[in-house]
Design a protein around this motif. Sequence first.
Motif, short mmCIF file in Angstrom:
data_model
loop_
_atom_site.label_atom_id
_atom_site.label_comp_id
_atom_site.label_asym_id
_atom_site.label_seq_id
_atom_site.Cartn_x
_atom_site.Cartn_y
_atom_site.Cartn_z
N SER A 1 39.96 84.53 6.93
CA SER A 1 38.25 84.49 5.80
C SER A 1 37.41 83.22 5.53
O SER A 1 37.87 82.23 4.19
CB SER A 1 37.81 85.47 5.25
OG SER A 1 38.39 86.52 5.21
N PRO B 1 35.43 85.63 1.37
CA PRO B 1 34.10 86.61 1.94
C PRO B 1 33.18 86.49 1.41
O PRO B 1 32.29 85.79 1.71
CB PRO B 1 34.53 87.22 2.70
CG PRO B 1 35.36 88.04 2.46
CD PRO B 1 36.34 86.94 1.62
N SER C 1 35.68 84.24 10.33
CA SER C 1 37.07 82.39 10.16
C SER C 1 37.26 82.11 10.87
O SER C 1 36.38 81.78 11.71
CB SER C 1 38.25 84.86 10.09
OG SER C 1 37.83 85.58 9.23
#
Length: 596
Positions: free
Chosen positions: A386, A463, A271
């Motif tokens: 993310s 992600p 992140s």
Amino acid sequence: MKLQVINSPFSEEQVKLLNELLPKLTVEQKIWLNGYLSASQAAVNAVVEEAPLTVTPTTKAVTVLYGSQTGNSQGLAEKYAAILKENDVEVTISSLASFKPNNLKKTTNLLLVVSTHGEGEPPDQAIQFYDFLYSKRAPKLQHLHYSVLALGDSSYEYFCKTGKDFDEQFEKLGATRIAPRTDCDLDYDEPAAQWFTAVQEALLRSTATATITNNGEVDVKGAKSSYSRKNPFYAEVLEILNLNGRGSNKETYHVELAIEGADFHFEPGDSIGIQPENDESLVDALLTALQLEGQSKVTVLEESLTLKEALQKKLEITVLSKPLLQKIAAFTVSEDFDALLKDDTAWKSYVKGRDLLDIAEDYAPFSWDAQQFVSLLRKIPARLYSIASSQKANSDEVHLTIGKVSYENNGRTRLGVCSGSIAERIQVGDPLPIYVHKNPNFRLPEQEETPIIMIGAGTGIAPYRAFLEEREELGLEGKSWLFFGDQHFVTDFLYQTDWQRWLASGILTKMNVAFSRDTDKKVYVQHKIEENAETFYKWLEQGAVIYVCGDKKSMASDVDRTILHIIEQQGQKTAEEAKAFVKELKQQKRYQRDVY
């Protein structure tokens, strides 16, 4: 706070030198100095006479365990284990998921770094060990010496509960503390360092010839980083693009940041932390309500600045917690406030969606001055997002997916501190203070042929864009399956063209989507998983890794129940066998969650 040497046996010149030196020493340097002075006189003489020889410490075995959801506990555990190893301490480090509980019988010195997740729950990788420690099978631990570092968030009612539970249970089983437990809020660096100092000092006392040193900040890979949470990199904003179509109920922004020169190293699953500032208009309204002068000088985190600067740039004013309410209670004579605080149902209902301005308007007057007021508040926590891009594919950029938080409450529009700023105030070309937050618990499998199943809703898709971009860049061909959910197909299909391109190229093998507001019956990702139960289980049998990213309370918990049901039905297992199977998946890192 500056140290001052007074009323000492030192000469005036020595006192002057000490007073010049002590305030400039880092925590690590103080640890080294403490160890040096604690060594035997003979060892000290040897070091003085034959410099630069160092004292060889007596080997001491220490086991370092961590229970981490987002990587903070693991990062600290690995850092402290590396420091101990550098000083010839025999160290074993492990996650709680990998550590065999029966090995406690063979462990003499144990350091535990553990976070608390959600409403007082252990992180996923700590659940099995936690259950064991509270079971009838837990052994007596009179031989064990231990210390607990607990990480948490004081805005939650059950602050650091997991760490407290472990600490108390170890004591009940007969273990002895090496050093007292330390409970850390989101800004954990300093209290964590103090805890480790206390642990080292205790180890020094029991190993008299040991000299503990620390050669600097060590990350997971042992490399030093130029930028960190304490020293963020100011990244230029290259792009801010609303991913939602016209008419959507949401605003989700694709943000591109320039990181050339930052020397960042990140992987898909990590992140970016953004250090936000409060909305100036909210700060002005709060100052007016409290009748405080914005130009008054205050000291915050050892820095002198105006009250307005402190409230806008340094301190949290948008989240109310019970610890904060208890502090405020000392400065108000309001009987209504006292009654609110005593009623659990009432205060929990009140704080939801409210901020300090509500307190100022509803319960004035207060007896504090500006300095007393800011002393009640904690530092603004960084916001983690993310990473939605592969560094291998975009070496000088990092991409984020940020959903704007906006809602009405008590006649006022409320905005998320960071997301509101991104949506309404930050412009292309502006600098954003950022740092990389490692999350080793959300990683692509080491074997490229391992199938992956990616499950996410809304911004939980971020992600997976990084996952597939990475696989594309490396030319990997393992099977991949994406489940994505949002409200409307037409307006809320985030990164639609990317998924279509990857489906066409084969980087993405399968995709199922759930748009909950497009039909009378609301359909979510868990329903799409259930519809594909047989294939889903076959992928598990083939060794697939499951990833879940998004809201913990609703989406992630619903998905978890669905996965358990599929394993039970398709695998012809009992409910208990299904739970055991899921625990095994988590231990093997085949069920990874990044939930919030």
